[in-house]
Write a protein that holds these residues in place. Structure first.
Motif, mmCIF file in Angstrom:
data_model
loop_
_atom_site.group_PDB
_atom_site.id
_atom_site.type_symbol
_atom_site.label_atom_id
_atom_site.label_comp_id
_atom_site.label_asym_id
_atom_site.label_seq_id
_atom_site.Cartn_x
_atom_site.Cartn_y
_atom_site.Cartn_z
ATOM 1 N N ILE A 76 0.835 -1.203 0.000
ATOM 2 C CA ILE A 76 0.000 0.000 0.000
ATOM 3 C C ILE A 76 0.870 1.254 0.000
ATOM 4 C CG2 ILE A 76 -1.678 1.331 1.342
ATOM 5 C CD1 ILE A 76 -2.791 -1.383 2.357
ATOM 6 N N ALA A 77 1.921 1.232 0.833
ATOM 7 C CA ALA A 77 2.813 2.394 0.922
ATOM 8 C C ALA A 77 3.472 2.679 -0.419
ATOM 9 C CB ALA A 77 3.869 2.158 1.998
ATOM 10 N N ALA A 78 3.877 1.630 -1.130
ATOM 11 C CA ALA A 78 4.527 1.806 -2.435
ATOM 12 C C ALA A 78 3.588 2.493 -3.415
ATOM 13 C CB ALA A 78 4.980 0.457 -2.971
ATOM 14 N N ASN A 79 2.321 2.112 -3.396
ATOM 15 C CA ASN A 79 1.358 2.734 -4.307
ATOM 16 C C ASN A 79 0.946 4.127 -3.851
ATOM 17 O OD1 ASN A 79 0.341 1.038 -6.715
ATOM 18 N ND2 ASN A 79 0.539 -0.469 -5.066
ATOM 19 N N LEU A 80 0.984 4.364 -2.562
ATOM 20 C CA LEU A 80 0.695 5.719 -2.069
ATOM 21 C C LEU A 80 1.745 6.706 -2.578
ATOM 22 C CD1 LEU A 80 -0.368 4.984 1.635
ATOM 23 C CD2 LEU A 80 -1.826 5.943 -0.158
ATOM 24 N N ARG A 81 3.010 6.253 -2.632
ATOM 25 C CA ARG A 81 4.080 7.139 -3.105
ATOM 26 C C ARG A 81 3.900 7.503 -4.573
ATOM 27 N NH1 ARG A 81 7.066 3.451 0.206
ATOM 28 N NH2 ARG A 81 7.820 4.483 2.094
#
Length: 303
Positions: free
Chosen positions: A106-111
């Motif tokens: 999720i964090a990777a896609n938030l970036r």
């Protein structure tokens, strides 16, 4: 709860509470910005798990129940991936590995979400419920975790109580800001959560109504709340249970285990009581001291 049919004379503090509560809630623009951030997080999460059809991102907490201040965090739960234990309220060691991997995705896609304009993003892995703490350049802070629908259900329950008891919202807002200013609002540090505080205020209102007192004067009701929990309430004898009608004897609740000297608050939806941290007893004493001190100051603003 019926409002008075004639226009009553309220204490000066009543109008201070009303005005304070009006000023600390988010403006329509601030609320719209938080809603936009929620939509961006939902889009990034669904992109992270395109093969999971039943995944959902749901807000809960004060953003949903109407008790948020302008700078309150937005709590978001991702359902459909992992559920915490009903017994411990957290994840097992093996489940946490799955949770870490999911949050990393999720964090990777938030970036990659340019619309978010991320100022800072931190992964908190050591918490009982691991989470992503996200802060945008528009100063919206969101806590993103994995779990079930218990948080959204609790938020909807509180929203119903705010509608049923008009005094509840303003009093909780004042007390939330006050506890934050005293450093007593973080559960991880032994403070009182927003959910617990709201149930304490609700229990107090129930008790006051049962005793025939006027709860529409927010000044008087704030004062009596501080007296109750700063002086009268005995953690060795009393507990909070809105399910049972307010503040009750601890003996009315079962399965308390080794909880002497700790504030016991029954969850109105599940009937469970929270597992309190080792530092809670010390921090509860601090809360009592703050309530007692503020009670004396509040009394000066009453007729």
């Amino acid at each position: 709860m019926m409002r008075p049919s004639t226009k009553p004379v309220y204490s000066p503090l009543h109008y201070d509470v009303v005005e304070f509560a009006r000023q600390v809630v988010p403006t329509p623009a601030e609320r719209a910005e938080k809603q936009r951030v929620i939509q961006c997080v939902a889009a990034a999460t669904k992109r992270s798990f395109e093969d999971v059809s039943h995944i959902q991102v749901q807000p809960f907490g004060s953003f949903v129940n109407g008790l948020s201040t302008w700078n309150s965090d937005v709590d978001l739960v991702v359902t459909g991936l992992a559920k915490p234990s009903r017994i411990t309220g957290g994840f097992s060691h093996n489940d946490k590995r799955l949770v870490y991997r999911a949050l990393d995705r999720i964090a990777a896609n938030l970036r990659k979400q340019k619309k978010l304009s991320i100022r800072k993003m931190t992964m908190i892995r050591t918490a009982r419920i691991p989470l992503i703490k996200l802060e945008t350049n528009s100063r919206v802070v969101a806590d993103i975790s994995l779990g079930d629908t218990s948080g959204p259900r609790a938020a909807n329950y509180i929203a119903q109580q705010v509608g049923a008891y008009p005094s509840l919202g303003p009093l909780v807002l004042v007390l939330k800001v006050y506890l934050r200013s005293c450093g007593l609002n973080e559960v991880a540090n032994g403070g009182i959560s927003s959910f617990a505080l709201t149930n304490m205020v609700l229990a107090h209102i129930m008790d006051e109504l049962r005793d025939g007192h006027d709860v529409f004067d927010l000044g008087e009701t704030l004062y009596s709340f501080l007296v109750r929990f700063g002086d009268d309430f005995d953690v060795h004898r009393d507990a909070v249970s809105v399910q049972l009608g307010g503040c009750v004897a601890r003996s009315q609740l079962s399965h308390l285990g080794d909880s002497q000297g700790r504030l016991i608050l029954e969850d109105p939806l599940t009937g469970a009581w929270p597992r309190l941290r080792d530092g809670t007893q010390h921090r509860h004493s601090a809360c009592v001291q703050v309530s007692d001190r503020h009670c004396q100051n509040t009394h000066r603003n009453l007729p």
